[in-house]
Motif scaffolding. Structure first.
Motif, short mmCIF file in Angstrom:
data_model
loop_
_atom_site.label_atom_id
_atom_site.label_comp_id
_atom_site.label_asym_id
_atom_site.label_seq_id
_atom_site.Cartn_x
_atom_site.Cartn_y
_atom_site.Cartn_z
N PRO A 133 43.93 46.92 36.98
CA PRO A 133 43.81 48.36 37.59
C PRO A 133 44.21 49.32 36.53
N VAL A 157 42.95 41.52 42.10
CA VAL A 157 43.52 42.86 41.60
C VAL A 157 44.84 42.48 40.92
N GLY A 160 49.83 44.89 40.33
CA GLY A 160 49.83 45.75 41.36
C GLY A 160 51.48 46.69 41.28
N PHE A 168 45.58 51.45 42.88
CA PHE A 168 45.57 50.06 43.15
C PHE A 168 44.19 49.75 44.14
N ALA A 171 40.64 50.32 42.85
CA ALA A 171 40.17 49.11 42.21
C ALA A 171 38.94 48.16 43.23
N SER A 172 39.59 48.15 44.34
CA SER A 172 38.88 47.37 45.20
C SER A 172 36.98 47.87 45.26
N ILE A 184 37.44 39.76 47.44
CA ILE A 184 38.43 40.48 46.69
C ILE A 184 39.79 40.20 47.28
N ALA A 186 43.24 42.00 46.94
CA ALA A 186 43.95 43.15 46.52
C ALA A 186 45.33 43.25 47.30
N ALA A 193 49.59 37.56 46.60
CA ALA A 193 48.49 37.71 45.59
C ALA A 193 48.26 36.44 45.23
#
Ligand SMILES: Nc1nc2c(ncn2[C@@H]2O[C@H](COP(=O)(O)OP(=O)(O)OP(=O)(O)O)[C@@H](O)[C@H]2O)c(=O)[nH]1
Length: 334
Positions: A133, A157, A160, A168, A171-172, A184, A186, A193
């Motif tokens: 991101p 992603v 973070g 952040f 980005a999704s 996804i 995120a 994560a």
């Protein structure tokens, strides 16, 4: 009934988007115990493999360094996977998963095609991509990045801790526009994560990525140079050179990484940038690779000669191919 083979994760993502870091974090966990790693390094001298070995313990690790595997017609990949699957395991515990960390410029489609010839092993193949991101969404204009995200089953992603919660979250949305089919991940916190990234894939067929229309020549606008260190440098000179290179190339600089011997320390310095954003240089504890210090510079729309003229002049040799060039600064494509 034939038992299913290991999970096979193709870990893809654009240059510097956090693949190695994510995998390093996973390797420190107990659930990584029955994992084997294959790293595809485009350069002759691999750094990703070295960084993974730093934390990987007993995990089986193989490096494929003969260039980008997605560009090869007959690659070493299938042979390597066959060898891993044929190797006797301690206590006869089967491999749970193989993770292939691809180079930042590999496209997953051709890799999946190669893996299809190993169907008899009944591996559950999936593509895990990283999404950085901190880079602008325009990165998707690179056909490699677009192909990576388009081909992914799961997109994580990363970084973070480096962006605002708003960035952040955005980005999704960007990922959804590129690949609405991907799961996804995120999670701004690292632990969840990593867990979600490497959780077993949801059952479902592996699909070939949608081909991206456009250029046919791979990596057309990108220059990837290997600078071999010929003598030790003062840290300040190295820092000034990196600064000037970043200033000169600006947006055209995509990635720098390498290990450099500096006067001030016995251990080499790990140098990394994604775009013009440098990570804090740190001492690398894994020892210097046999070939000595090096830097890999990946840039868009840049000539080797331009990079060679950046001041201050450092004892690095650049050579494009053996036998060509002959100037003191030669360029070697990696
Ligand atoms: N702060 C922070 N830095 C990160 C994170 N993930 C990666 N980085 C940094 O970003 C840079 C690139 O990360 P890598 O993990 O090497 O990226 P990569 O995708 O493996 O890079 P290539 O193999 O060159 O394509 C390194 O300097 C990392 O330290 C993160 O979550 N937080």
């Amino acid at each position: 009934m034939i038992a299913p083979g290991p999970e096979f994760l193709v870990l893809t993502g654009f240059l510097g988007s956090g693949k190695t870091t994510l995998l390093r974090d996973f390797l420190t966990r107990p659930e990584a115990a029955d994992t084997a790693i294959i790293v595809n390094e485009v350069g002759e001298i691999g750094l990703d493999g070295a960084l993974l070995r730093e934390v990987g313990g007993d995990v089986a690790m193989t490096t494929l360094a003969n260039g980008c595997i997605c560009c090869q017609m007959g690659s070493d990949l299938t042979t390597t996977v066959e060898a891993l699957l044929g190797t006797e395991r301690p206590g006869d515990i089967p491999l749970a998963r193989i993770v292939l960390e691809t180079s930042g410029l590999s496209k997953p489609g051709p890799i999946l095609r190669q893996l299809a010839s190993l169907a008899q092993h009944r591996m559950r193949v999936s593509v895990l991509a990283t999404y950085d991101p901190t880079r602008p969404p325009e990165i998707r204009d690179f056909e490699e990045a677009a192909a990576q995200w388009a081909g992914a089953h799961r997109i994580v992603v990363t970084k973070g801790d480096m962006v605002s919660p708003k960035r952040f979250a955005a980005a999704s949305g960007e990922i959804g526009e590129i690949n609405p089919l991907a799961e996804i991940v995120a999670e701004a916190s690292r632990e969840p994560a990593v867990s979600a990234a490497f959780a077993p894939p949801r059952p479902g067929p592996v699909t070939m990525p949608v081909p991206i229309a456009g250029k046919t020549r791979p990596h057309e606008r990108l220059t990837s140079l290997l600078l071999r260190q010929e003598d030790v440098v003062a840290y300040d000179d190295l820092a000034a050179w990196l600064d000037n290179l970043a200033g000169f190339l600006g947006e055209r600089l995509l990635r720098i990484k390498g290990l450099v011997r500096v006067r001030e320390s016995e251990e080499p310095i790990l140098v990394q940038s994604v775009g013009t954003l440098f990570s804090q240089p740190r001492l690398y504890r894994g020892g210097m690779p046999g070939d000595g210090g090096f830097l890999v510079v990946i840039a868009r729309d840049a000539e080797a000669g331009e990079i060679g003229r950046v001041e201050p002049s450092l004892p690095f040799s650049l050579s494009r191919a053996p036998g060509r060039g002959g100037r003191s600064l030669r360029a070697e494509a990696v």
